[in-house]
Write a protein that holds these residues in place. Structure first.
Motif, PDB file in Angstrom:
ATOM      1  N   PHE B  50       0.831  -1.200   0.000  1.00  0.00           N
ATOM      2  CA  PHE B  50       0.000   0.000   0.000  1.00  0.00           C
ATOM      3  C   PHE B  50       0.864   1.248   0.000  1.00  0.00           C
ATOM      4  O   PHE B  50       0.597   2.204  -0.732  1.00  0.00           O
ATOM      5  CB  PHE B  50      -0.906  -0.026   1.230  1.00  0.00           C
ATOM      6  N   LEU B  53       2.314   1.877  -3.454  1.00  0.00           N
ATOM      7  CA  LEU B  53       1.361   2.460  -4.398  1.00  0.00           C
ATOM      8  C   LEU B  53       1.105   3.926  -4.075  1.00  0.00           C
ATOM      9  O   LEU B  53       1.036   4.762  -4.981  1.00  0.00           O
ATOM     10  CB  LEU B  53       0.056   1.675  -4.372  1.00  0.00           C
ATOM     11  N   ILE B  56       4.005   5.950  -5.396  1.00  0.00           N
ATOM     12  CA  ILE B  56       3.966   6.226  -6.835  1.00  0.00           C
ATOM     13  C   ILE B  56       2.932   7.303  -7.124  1.00  0.00           C
ATOM     14  O   ILE B  56       3.169   8.253  -7.861  1.00  0.00           O
ATOM     15  CB  ILE B  56       3.640   4.951  -7.632  1.00  0.00           C
ATOM     16  N   PHE B  57       1.783   7.178  -6.493  1.00  0.00           N
ATOM     17  CA  PHE B  57       0.700   8.096  -6.731  1.00  0.00           C
ATOM     18  C   PHE B  57       1.099   9.523  -6.348  1.00  0.00           C
ATOM     19  O   PHE B  57       0.973  10.458  -7.126  1.00  0.00           O
ATOM     20  CB  PHE B  57      -0.475   7.630  -5.874  1.00  0.00           C
ATOM     21  N   ILE B  60       5.310  10.546  -7.736  1.00  0.00           N
ATOM     22  CA  ILE B  60       5.490  10.675  -9.175  1.00  0.00           C
ATOM     23  C   ILE B  60       4.308  11.369  -9.811  1.00  0.00           C
ATOM     24  O   ILE B  60       4.462  12.214 -10.687  1.00  0.00           O
ATOM     25  CB  ILE B  60       5.701   9.298  -9.814  1.00  0.00           C
ATOM     26  N   GLY B  61       3.101  11.084  -9.359  1.00  0.00           N
ATOM     27  CA  GLY B  61       1.958  11.706  -9.996  1.00  0.00           C
ATOM     28  C   GLY B  61       1.772  13.154  -9.609  1.00  0.00           C
ATOM     29  O   GLY B  61       1.196  13.919 -10.358  1.00  0.00           O
ATOM     30  N   VAL B  65       5.418  16.151 -10.999  1.00  0.00           N
ATOM     31  CA  VAL B  65       4.755  17.061 -11.951  1.00  0.00           C
ATOM     32  C   VAL B  65       4.871  18.507 -11.475  1.00  0.00           C
ATOM     33  O   VAL B  65       5.137  19.422 -12.241  1.00  0.00           O
ATOM     34  CB  VAL B  65       3.278  16.653 -12.134  1.00  0.00           C
ATOM     35  N   VAL B 121      -4.895  -4.144   2.896  1.00  0.00           N
ATOM     36  CA  VAL B 121      -5.353  -2.757   2.942  1.00  0.00           C
ATOM     37  C   VAL B 121      -6.444  -2.616   3.994  1.00  0.00           C
ATOM     38  O   VAL B 121      -6.550  -1.592   4.671  1.00  0.00           O
ATOM     39  CB  VAL B 121      -5.882  -2.351   1.555  1.00  0.00           C
TER      40      VAL B 121
ATOM     41  N   GLY C 133      -4.429  -3.989  -3.492  1.00  0.00           N
ATOM     42  CA  GLY C 133      -4.872  -2.608  -3.668  1.00  0.00           C
ATOM     43  C   GLY C 133      -5.020  -2.309  -5.140  1.00  0.00           C
ATOM     44  O   GLY C 133      -4.492  -1.319  -5.631  1.00  0.00           O
ATOM     45  N   LEU C 136      -6.103   1.178  -6.394  1.00  0.00           N
ATOM     46  CA  LEU C 136      -5.070   2.188  -6.151  1.00  0.00           C
ATOM     47  C   LEU C 136      -3.944   2.058  -7.162  1.00  0.00           C
ATOM     48  O   LEU C 136      -3.402   3.059  -7.632  1.00  0.00           O
ATOM     49  CB  LEU C 136      -4.535   2.021  -4.729  1.00  0.00           C
ATOM     50  N   PHE C 137      -3.620   0.808  -7.541  1.00  0.00           N
ATOM     51  CA  PHE C 137      -2.611   0.592  -8.563  1.00  0.00           C
ATOM     52  C   PHE C 137      -3.036   1.240  -9.873  1.00  0.00           C
ATOM     53  O   PHE C 137      -2.251   1.912 -10.546  1.00  0.00           O
ATOM     54  CB  PHE C 137      -2.413  -0.915  -8.756  1.00  0.00           C
ATOM     55  N   PHE C 139      -5.003   3.792 -10.376  1.00  0.00           N
ATOM     56  CA  PHE C 139      -4.908   5.251 -10.370  1.00  0.00           C
ATOM     57  C   PHE C 139      -3.477   5.725 -10.272  1.00  0.00           C
ATOM     58  O   PHE C 139      -3.126   6.770 -10.838  1.00  0.00           O
ATOM     59  CB  PHE C 139      -5.752   5.821  -9.237  1.00  0.00           C
ATOM     60  N   ALA C 140      -2.613   4.964  -9.553  1.00  0.00           N
ATOM     61  CA  ALA C 140      -1.208   5.364  -9.468  1.00  0.00           C
ATOM     62  C   ALA C 140      -0.571   5.339 -10.852  1.00  0.00           C
ATOM     63  O   ALA C 140       0.124   6.271 -11.251  1.00  0.00           O
ATOM     64  CB  ALA C 140      -0.452   4.418  -8.527  1.00  0.00           C
ATOM     65  N   SER C 143      -1.830   8.195 -13.013  1.00  0.00           N
ATOM     66  CA  SER C 143      -1.297   9.527 -12.744  1.00  0.00           C
ATOM     67  C   SER C 143       0.108   9.675 -13.274  1.00  0.00           C
ATOM     68  O   SER C 143       0.607  10.785 -13.386  1.00  0.00           O
ATOM     69  CB  SER C 143      -1.331   9.815 -11.254  1.00  0.00           C
ATOM     70  N   THR C 144       0.769   8.550 -13.608  1.00  0.00           N
ATOM     71  CA  THR C 144       2.093   8.666 -14.218  1.00  0.00           C
ATOM     72  C   THR C 144       1.976   9.129 -15.669  1.00  0.00           C
ATOM     73  O   THR C 144       2.956   9.595 -16.254  1.00  0.00           O
ATOM     74  CB  THR C 144       2.801   7.309 -14.168  1.00  0.00           C
ATOM     75  N   GLU C 146       0.521  11.685 -16.723  1.00  0.00           N
ATOM     76  CA  GLU C 146       0.709  13.131 -16.852  1.00  0.00           C
ATOM     77  C   GLU C 146       2.165  13.481 -17.079  1.00  0.00           C
ATOM     78  O   GLU C 146       2.497  14.337 -17.906  1.00  0.00           O
ATOM     79  CB  GLU C 146       0.225  13.826 -15.589  1.00  0.00           C
ATOM     80  N   GLU C 176      -8.847  14.128 -12.513  1.00  0.00           N
ATOM     81  CA  GLU C 176      -8.473  12.974 -11.706  1.00  0.00           C
ATOM     82  C   GLU C 176      -9.223  12.973 -10.406  1.00  0.00           C
ATOM     83  O   GLU C 176      -9.569  11.911  -9.883  1.00  0.00           O
ATOM     84  CB  GLU C 176      -6.973  13.030 -11.402  1.00  0.00           C
ATOM     85  N   ILE C 180     -11.436   9.803  -8.992  1.00  0.00           N
ATOM     86  CA  ILE C 180     -11.113   8.994  -7.822  1.00  0.00           C
ATOM     87  C   ILE C 180     -12.203   9.077  -6.778  1.00  0.00           C
ATOM     88  O   ILE C 180     -12.541   8.078  -6.140  1.00  0.00           O
ATOM     89  CB  ILE C 180      -9.754   9.442  -7.270  1.00  0.00           C
ATOM     90  N   LEU C 193     -10.353  -2.890  -1.772  1.00  0.00           N
ATOM     91  CA  LEU C 193      -9.839  -2.246  -2.974  1.00  0.00           C
ATOM     92  C   LEU C 193      -9.547  -3.250  -4.071  1.00  0.00           C
ATOM     93  O   LEU C 193      -9.055  -2.890  -5.123  1.00  0.00           O
ATOM     94  CB  LEU C 193      -8.532  -1.508  -2.663  1.00  0.00           C
TER      95      LEU C 193
END
Lengths: 104, 159, 395
Positions: B50, B53, B56-57, B60-61, B65, B121, C133, C136-137, C139-140, C143-144, C146, C176, C180, C193
């Motif tokens: 978790f 993830l 990364i969210f 990086i997201g 940016v 989770v 998850g 969540l994977f 959406f993660a 979001s990459t 972008e 986004e 979500i 999830l």
């Protein structure tokens, strides 16, 4: 070789020192922020490694600290970058050597 | 596990070093993103999926940016970062040496990983809502304050 | 017998893996993952090729003309001609472009789009990768995208590309949030999830006839509509294709790409569309479940792809019918309307759950959504109010 706790700690301290390198030796304000973010991430890795190798891993204390630390790091990055933008508007440069009006 | 560990650690440290030393701004920012992918892979390896993830969210997201946008907004056709302070390298190596010495001196750190049931989770959610509900609310408040503060800092002043 | 047809791919994979009976454990795992990946790529690349020609034919019919109909029967072999054309085009890279970033951008976009396909359940026991998850994977990884769009815009060293990339990122980030938050009611009600659990929670029939899909509840219907529109925006489809508006900024962030790299961008957009539609089906339309008990003998993957086809048809229909919206209209819509409605869906889902999940819960959550929608439409009334006209006639 199965990685022991020491190997993970060495990797995270290497990442921390690379972040320290970026924060100390770069002259662009944004890179100092990148260095700070890297140091925070290395500390997160430390927390998760200690949680995994602890004698009671069913209590997700390390994971909780890491989650909150990521959230706080994101907030700090946002405010820090907003500061950089507003300082740039005034000084028209991002070289930190030139922010010296309070010196002496 | 060990082959994956070696590959991921080489990737992460190389990308982090690239982010700290590359002169061109954009390349450094993008290798910063790659370093965080490597770090997320570490979290997966350690069983905290978790957190990987979320990393990364968020990093990086969002943070990468943001950094890339700020580089765009604060350049005056200056593509490279001039000036590199070499004393920083000395300090970083000294700190690394000190940390390595401290790690090897502590005897209780050379343990192997104990067996663990998978962290779901659902379990994290339960713990967040029972034991850690105060920090959760405070972080929400903090994020709102940071959002509003960042907006105010960047708003154009009305002349 | 119908169970055998339903599980034909699962059994086929098990038979393939039985050839590696004595191999070490990690080899079997790697082989299993590789078989999943190849099957996924084969199915979705074929679907992409088919959709590229079907879209043009359906758009043509909406516009009262034939679509492509020269290559093969009814023009269905057109993708082969398109593929050959794209492959033999000269690959032009601007001289002062950043070569590494320019090269990696389409690779990264396509990679993230294909990664997102991996967690969707396509049939009974047919999820390529089960992650705890999973949502969540998704959406993660999304979001990459972008960052990859930004790399494309910046790596081309072209002001129009940069502008197009900034617009694309602003649009994607704004949408986004509703994307979500509309997923949150579903996760809240199911309590997990993992996509497999969410599909399993939509099993069964209420009153013996009505399937328990989430789209048939008021909060589910509103959330599905919001998710669908956000999916349209995330894949840069008309009416929200401002980033690739051909009449405004040439091709936006894809301007300086030619030949195979452009085809990669194109493929990434379509596969992103498949991924978002697949997730919409998993979350709201009951995944691979049949809508009526009498039709349960039809295999589960047929149902999934039938629903996918229906939603993709709606995408193409919208493209042929609606004009492009302005950039500021898109932003206003996201922040002022969709975000409050998404929060309302969450409240409505909680009301549905606590008023018992039956008829009373249905009515109360419908009231919540209706009140919020009416309030928002009154507050956000943006029609310009004209002054009363005075007419002057020649006397």
């Amino acid at each position: 070789m199965t990685p022991t706790l020491q190997i993970f700690l060495i990797v995270s301290s290497a990442l921390f020192c690379i972040g320290l390198l970026a924060a100390l030796s770069r002259r662009h304000a944004i890179f100092i922020l990148i260095g700070i973010e890297m140091m925070l991430a290395a500390a997160n890795l430390n927390f998760i490694a200690f949680w995994r190798f602890s004698p009671e891993p069913h209590q997700p204390t390390g994971v909780m600290v890491a989650i909150f630390s990521i959230a706080i790091a994101a907030a700090e990055a946002a405010v820090g970058l907003a500061l950089v933008i507003s300082v740039y508007r005034h000084y028209r440069t991002t070289n930190v050597d030139q922010f010296d009006q309070l010196k002496g | 596990m060990s082959a994956a560990f070696v590959i991921i650690s080489i990737l992460t440290l190389a990308a982090a070093l690239a982010a700290a030393t590359l002169p061109k701004l954009m390349h450094a920012a993008l290798s910063f993103a790659v370093a965080f992918v490597g770090l997320a892979a570490f979290f997966f390896l350690l069983g905290a999926e978790f957190v990987g993830l979320v990393q990364i969210f968020v990093y990086i997201g969002a943070v990468a940016v943001l950094i890339v946008f700020t580089i765009l907004l604060t350049r005056r056709d200056v593509e490279k970062d001039r000036g590199f302070n070499w004393s920083g390298v000395v300090v970083a190596i000294a700190v690394f040496g000190g940390l390595i010495w401290a790690i090897f001196k502590t005897q209780s750190l050379s343990v192997a990983a104990p067996g663990m049931s998978v962290l779901t989770v659902k379990h994290i959610g339960e713990v967040l809502m029972t034991g850690y509900v105060w920090p959760l609310l405070c972080v929400g408040l903090l994020l709102t304050a940071a959002l509003v503060g960042a907006l105010i800092l960047v708003m154009e002043e009305k002349r | 017998m119908s169970v055998a047809i339903d599980q034909i791919f699962v059994n086929g994979k098990r038979w393939l893996l039985s050839w590696l009976a004595g191999a070490p454990d990690w080899l079997v795992q790697v082989a299993s993952s590789l078989i999943n990946i190849f099957a996924l790529l084969a199915v979705f690349l074929t679907l992409f090729a088919l959709m590229s020609v079907l879209e043009r034919k359906i758009l043509g019919r909406i516009q009262n003309r034939y679509g492509p109909n020269r290559v093969g029967p009814f023009g269905l072999l057109q993708p082969i001609a398109d593929g050959i054309k794209m492959l033999i085009k000269e690959d032009i890279v601007p001289v002062r472009a950043d070569k590494i970033v320019h090269f990696l951008a389409p690779v990264l976009i396509a990679a993230t789009a294909i990664l997102a396909l991996g967690i969707i359940p396509y049939g009974r026991n047919m999820t390529p990768f089960t992650i705890d998850g999973g949502i969540l994977f998704f959406f993660a990884v999304g979001s990459t995208t972008e960052l990859a769009v930004f790399m494309a815009g910046w790596g081309s060293n072209n002001k129009f590309s940069m502008l197009g990339a900034m617009r694309a990122i602003a649009q994607m980030i704004s949408y986004e949030l509703p994307l979500i938050i509309t997923v949150l009611p579903v996760v809240m009600i199911v309590g997990s999830l993992a996509p497999d659990t969410i599909v399993a929670a939509q099993d069964g029939y209420a009153f013996g006839v009505v399937p328990r899909w989430f789209v048939l509840t008021p909060w589910g219907a509103a959330a599905f509509l919001l998710f669908f529109v956000s999916g349209l925006v995330e894949s840069n489809r008309t009416p929200f294709d401002v980033p690739e508006g051909e009449s405004e900024i040439v091709a936006g962030h894809m301007t300086e790409y030619s030949g195979f790299k452009y085809a990669t961008f194109f493929m990434a957009e379509y596969i992103g569309m498949f991924a978002i539609t697949g997730l919409a089906i998993t979350l709201f339309l009951g995944g691979w479940h049949a809508p009526v008990r009498a039709l349960e003998f039809v295999p589960s993957y047929i149902w999934f792809f039938a629903k996918l086809g229906a939603l993709l048809f709606v995408y193409i229909w919208l493209r042929g019918t609606l004009p492009r919206t302005r950039v500021d209209q898109i932003m206003n819509f996201a922040w002022k309307f969709m975000l409050p409605m998404a929060f309302t869906c969450m409240v409505a889902a909680a009301v549905w759950h606590y008023a018992g999940r039956g008829l009373r819960g249905w009515l109360w959550s419908f009231v919540v959504i209706a009140v919020a929608y009416t309030a928002l439409s009154i507050i956000l009334d943006t029609r310009k109010k004209f002054a009363s006209r005075t007419y002057r006639f020649a006397e």
